[in-house]
Design an enzyme around this catalytic site. Sequence first.
Site, PDB file in Angstrom:
ATOM      1  N   GLY A 115       0.893  -1.250  -0.058  1.00  0.00           N
ATOM      2  CA  GLY A 115      -0.004   0.153   0.035  1.00  0.00           C
ATOM      3  C   GLY A 115       0.706   1.375  -0.176  1.00  0.00           C
ATOM      4  O   GLY A 115       2.074   1.130  -0.071  1.00  0.00           O
ATOM      5  N   GLN A 116       0.121   2.394   0.021  1.00  0.00           N
ATOM      6  CA  GLN A 116       0.889   3.629   0.168  1.00  0.00           C
ATOM      7  C   GLN A 116       1.857   3.757   1.135  1.00  0.00           C
ATOM      8  O   GLN A 116       3.059   4.102   0.796  1.00  0.00           O
ATOM      9  CB  GLN A 116       0.035   4.652  -0.038  1.00  0.00           C
ATOM     10  CG  GLN A 116       0.592   6.163  -0.185  1.00  0.00           C
ATOM     11  CD  GLN A 116      -0.459   7.435   0.591  1.00  0.00           C
ATOM     12  OE1 GLN A 116      -1.407   7.189   1.275  1.00  0.00           O
ATOM     13  NE2 GLN A 116      -0.035   8.852   0.253  1.00  0.00           N
ATOM     14  N   ASP A 164       1.513  -8.769   1.230  1.00  0.00           N
ATOM     15  CA  ASP A 164       0.097  -8.273   0.857  1.00  0.00           C
ATOM     16  C   ASP A 164      -0.738  -9.381   0.334  1.00  0.00           C
ATOM     17  O   ASP A 164      -0.140 -10.434   0.016  1.00  0.00           O
ATOM     18  CB  ASP A 164       0.526  -7.071  -0.097  1.00  0.00           C
ATOM     19  CG  ASP A 164      -0.591  -5.966   0.212  1.00  0.00           C
ATOM     20  OD1 ASP A 164      -0.338  -4.921   0.175  1.00  0.00           O
ATOM     21  OD2 ASP A 164      -1.597  -6.318   0.150  1.00  0.00           O
ATOM     22  N   ASP A 196      -2.689 -13.436   3.432  1.00  0.00           N
ATOM     23  CA  ASP A 196      -3.940 -12.850   3.704  1.00  0.00           C
ATOM     24  C   ASP A 196      -4.102 -12.770   5.203  1.00  0.00           C
ATOM     25  O   ASP A 196      -4.051 -13.719   5.790  1.00  0.00           O
ATOM     26  CB  ASP A 196      -5.116 -13.996   3.059  1.00  0.00           C
ATOM     27  CG  ASP A 196      -6.642 -13.402   3.707  1.00  0.00           C
ATOM     28  OD1 ASP A 196      -7.447 -14.030   3.212  1.00  0.00           O
ATOM     29  OD2 ASP A 196      -6.657 -12.475   4.369  1.00  0.00           O
ATOM     30  N   TYR A 249     -14.692   2.489   7.712  1.00  0.00           N
ATOM     31  CA  TYR A 249     -13.505   2.481   8.061  1.00  0.00           C
ATOM     32  C   TYR A 249     -13.220   3.180   9.092  1.00  0.00           C
ATOM     33  O   TYR A 249     -12.468   2.741  10.148  1.00  0.00           O
ATOM     34  CB  TYR A 249     -12.717   3.356   6.740  1.00  0.00           C
ATOM     35  CG  TYR A 249     -11.338   3.788   6.986  1.00  0.00           C
ATOM     36  CD1 TYR A 249     -10.795   5.013   7.298  1.00  0.00           C
ATOM     37  CD2 TYR A 249     -10.451   2.703   6.910  1.00  0.00           C
ATOM     38  CE1 TYR A 249      -9.557   5.148   7.395  1.00  0.00           C
ATOM     39  CE2 TYR A 249      -8.919   3.202   7.222  1.00  0.00           C
ATOM     40  CZ  TYR A 249      -8.714   4.293   7.233  1.00  0.00           C
ATOM     41  OH  TYR A 249      -7.355   4.732   7.476  1.00  0.00           O
TER      42      TYR A 249
HETATM   43  C1  AKB Z   1      -8.297   7.884   3.677  1.00  0.00           C
HETATM   44  O1  AKB Z   1      -8.400   8.941   3.220  1.00  0.00           O
HETATM   45  O2  AKB Z   1      -9.301   7.015   3.865  1.00  0.00           O
HETATM   46  C2  AKB Z   1      -6.944   7.602   4.646  1.00  0.00           C
HETATM   47  C3  AKB Z   1      -6.989   8.293   5.907  1.00  0.00           C
HETATM   48  C4  AKB Z   1      -7.183   9.660   6.293  1.00  0.00           C
HETATM   49  O3  AKB Z   1      -6.876   7.499   6.880  1.00  0.00           O
HETATM   50  N1  AKB Z   1      -5.761   8.229   3.981  1.00  0.00           N
END
Ligand code: AKB
Length: 319
Positions: free
Chosen positions: A13-14, A36, A51, A141
């Site tokens: 990831g980033q 990953d 995983d 999230y």
């Molecule tokens: C997102 O934009 O979802 C992430 C974060 C701020 O956690 N880059």
Amino acid sequence: MKKKKILVTGAGGQLGTVLVKALQDRKGKENVIATDVYVKPEMQNILVSLDATNIKAVEEIVEKNDITEIYHLAAILSAKGEERPLQTWDINLKSLFTIFEVACKYKINKVFFPSSIAVFGNSAPKQNTPQNAYLDPTTVYGISKIAGEQWANYYFSKYGLDVRSLRYPGIIGHQSLAGGGTTDYAVDIYHKAVKKEAFECYLNENTALPMIFMTDAVRATLELMDAPKHCIKTRTSYNINALSVTPKQLVTSIKKWYPDFKVCYKEDFREKIAQSWPSSILDTQAQEDWNWEPHYKLDDVSNEMFIELNKKYNLHSQL
Ligand code: AKB
């Protein structure tokens, strides 16, 4: 003393791509297992397929490599997460439980778990949002990150697992494109500027968000993990502050290098997510507990981004 062997999940990831390099520089390439769930063909000699929701697979890689530290970065981010909420919750939490359970079973010394400014919602103060603000996130999230913070605190309190965490702002880096986040615009815009292409921004030009340059984000992570255990007094997750930036301010900085850069604004669903997040962060505890301080201001970020992206695109420097 046992040699430090580090497992990184979400290493493609980033943040993962840069953190793995920093860890390898410090601990030796052979002592960092970068994994990953999806490994592109061109990454097969760099990443191991894993995983992080598969406890048998995680146990096997921990046992086989005698892992002593885990950086668990694998997660579905805010914007992408809204496409399949239940799958996002499942992946983000199941992988977290897997890592925490395996870490306890194999007596892993330290675990890093990334949280995010996404834990904050509309009830928190917008400016200088404090560590202990009321958390009412608007994304799956963000909900998964609050849950993760509480479980981190539980595993520390009940089992003594040394889990440490940062509430990352939006991360700006040149090493890879961001993916699936609400703050991704702040990465994509620099690529467009270097390629002399116009940029369509999905946020309102005046929507300020906390941001951090990749170099500062990686240093914060390593400084947190290096801090003596007794210094870590927040076992949910630490606020860290670096920048507070609107798209308009970002464009103003970019135009110091690319005066003809063109931007238009076409808000999408990510504007509503961004509106629910802080504009700026108060990080008193991180300063007091482990001496956190950012180094990069906005123009420093732009300068670094353009130096590196000009190299990446093999463009003669227009700087
Ligand atoms: C997102 O934009 O979802 C992430 C974060 C701020 O956690 N880059």
